[in-house]
Design a protein around this motif. Structure first.
Motif, PDB file in Angstrom:
ATOM      1  N   LEU A  68       0.819  -1.204   0.000  1.00 45.06           N
ATOM      2  CA  LEU A  68       0.000   0.000   0.000  1.00 45.06           C
ATOM      3  C   LEU A  68       0.858   1.262   0.000  1.00 45.06           C
ATOM      4  CD1 LEU A  68      -2.682   1.467   0.173  1.00 45.06           C
ATOM      5  CD2 LEU A  68      -2.686   1.071   2.643  1.00 45.06           C
TER       6      LEU A  68
ATOM      7  N   THR B 273      -8.022  -1.048  -1.603  1.00 46.71           N
ATOM      8  CA  THR B 273      -9.003  -1.796  -0.821  1.00 46.71           C
ATOM      9  C   THR B 273     -10.066  -2.435  -1.706  1.00 46.71           C
ATOM     10  OG1 THR B 273      -8.649  -0.225   0.996  1.00 46.71           O
ATOM     11  CG2 THR B 273     -10.589  -1.641   1.147  1.00 46.71           C
TER      12      THR B 273
ATOM     13  N   ASN C  48      -4.875   1.103   7.861  1.00 46.63           N
ATOM     14  CA  ASN C  48      -4.044   1.448   6.707  1.00 46.63           C
ATOM     15  C   ASN C  48      -4.050   2.939   6.397  1.00 46.63           C
ATOM     16  OD1 ASN C  48      -3.307  -1.205   6.269  1.00 46.63           O
ATOM     17  ND2 ASN C  48      -4.882  -1.590   4.732  1.00 46.63           N
TER      18      ASN C  48
END
Length: 224
Positions: free
Chosen positions: A65, A104, A164
């Motif tokens: 990420l 996501t 996150n």
């Protein structure tokens, strides 16, 4: 707890977690829409759509990420000139939303696809026999049934998304993790209390969220 008795520190703490909640909410909404569309592509009878959906999932599930967020800032913004707001902070916020939601969405897609696979094929066949198109079958017949089996995975994805979202601090947004770092740098004698406050706040937000989605999943579960 003298650190948080300072109004400036308290405001920074509250502002940091407000950014986290904003990032989570905006990214969750975008990821849900994109993820459902990708899941539809992955079960589509059109090979090109299936390939696009599979490619998206495989790329983003296997890319850190942090790299996605860096690409949004250094690639889309700095190199390509994509500007989502004239305000620098809001621009970083929306760049973070783009990175978080596209990343996501890959996990939402797989959760929805697993739910679609739990729906008996006879349901879709009956819908097609009645003259419904693939899109109508998916929207009216399959997805409403599939949703009931993916509530718990959605909860896990939302919790992961909230955690996150702290990565967006790497491109300059002053969210909770950046606030904590600043407080630690200026209050070296209160490392443990500061850490406990921030960790406790995340726990206070996410533990009830997990229990809620667990309760909702049990309530909506299809009794077999």
């Amino acid at each position: 707890m003298h650190v948080f008795s300072d109004p400036n520190n308290l405001d920074a703490y509250l502002s940091g977690f407000l950014w986290i909640l904003k990032l989570t909410g905006a990214s969750a909404g975008c990821a849900l829409v994109i993820g459902v569309l990708l899941a539809g592509m992955r079960v589509s009878p059109v090979p090109v759509l299936r390939g696009f959906g599979a490619g998206w999932v495989n790329i983003f599930r296997n890319t850190p990420l942090t790299l996605v967020i860096f690409f949004c800032f250094f690639g889309l913004y700095s190199t390509l000139g994509l500007t989502l707001s004239d305000n620098f902070i809001l621009n970083n916020f929306w760049l973070g939303v783009v990175g978080l939601s596209t990343y996501t969405a890959a996990f939402v897609c797989e959760a929805v696809r697993s739910g679609i696979n739990t729906v008996p094929t006879g349901q879709a066949e009956a819908a097609r026999a009645l003259g419904l198109t693939f899109a109508q079958t998916l929207r009216i017949v399959v997805l409403p049934q599939a949703t009931r089996s993916v509530i718990a995975p959605f909860g896990s994805i939302l919790i992961a998304l909230c955690k996150n979202s702290t990565i967006v601090g790497t491109i300059g947004l002053i969210e909770a993790s950046n606030v904590m770092k600043d407080l630690l740098n200026s209050n070296g004698d209160a490392v443990i209390p500061i850490f406990l406050v921030f960790a406790g706040t995340f726990a206070a937000i996410l533990i009830p969220t997990g229990y809620f989605f667990g309760w909702l999943a049990n309530r909506l579960a299809v009794k077999r």
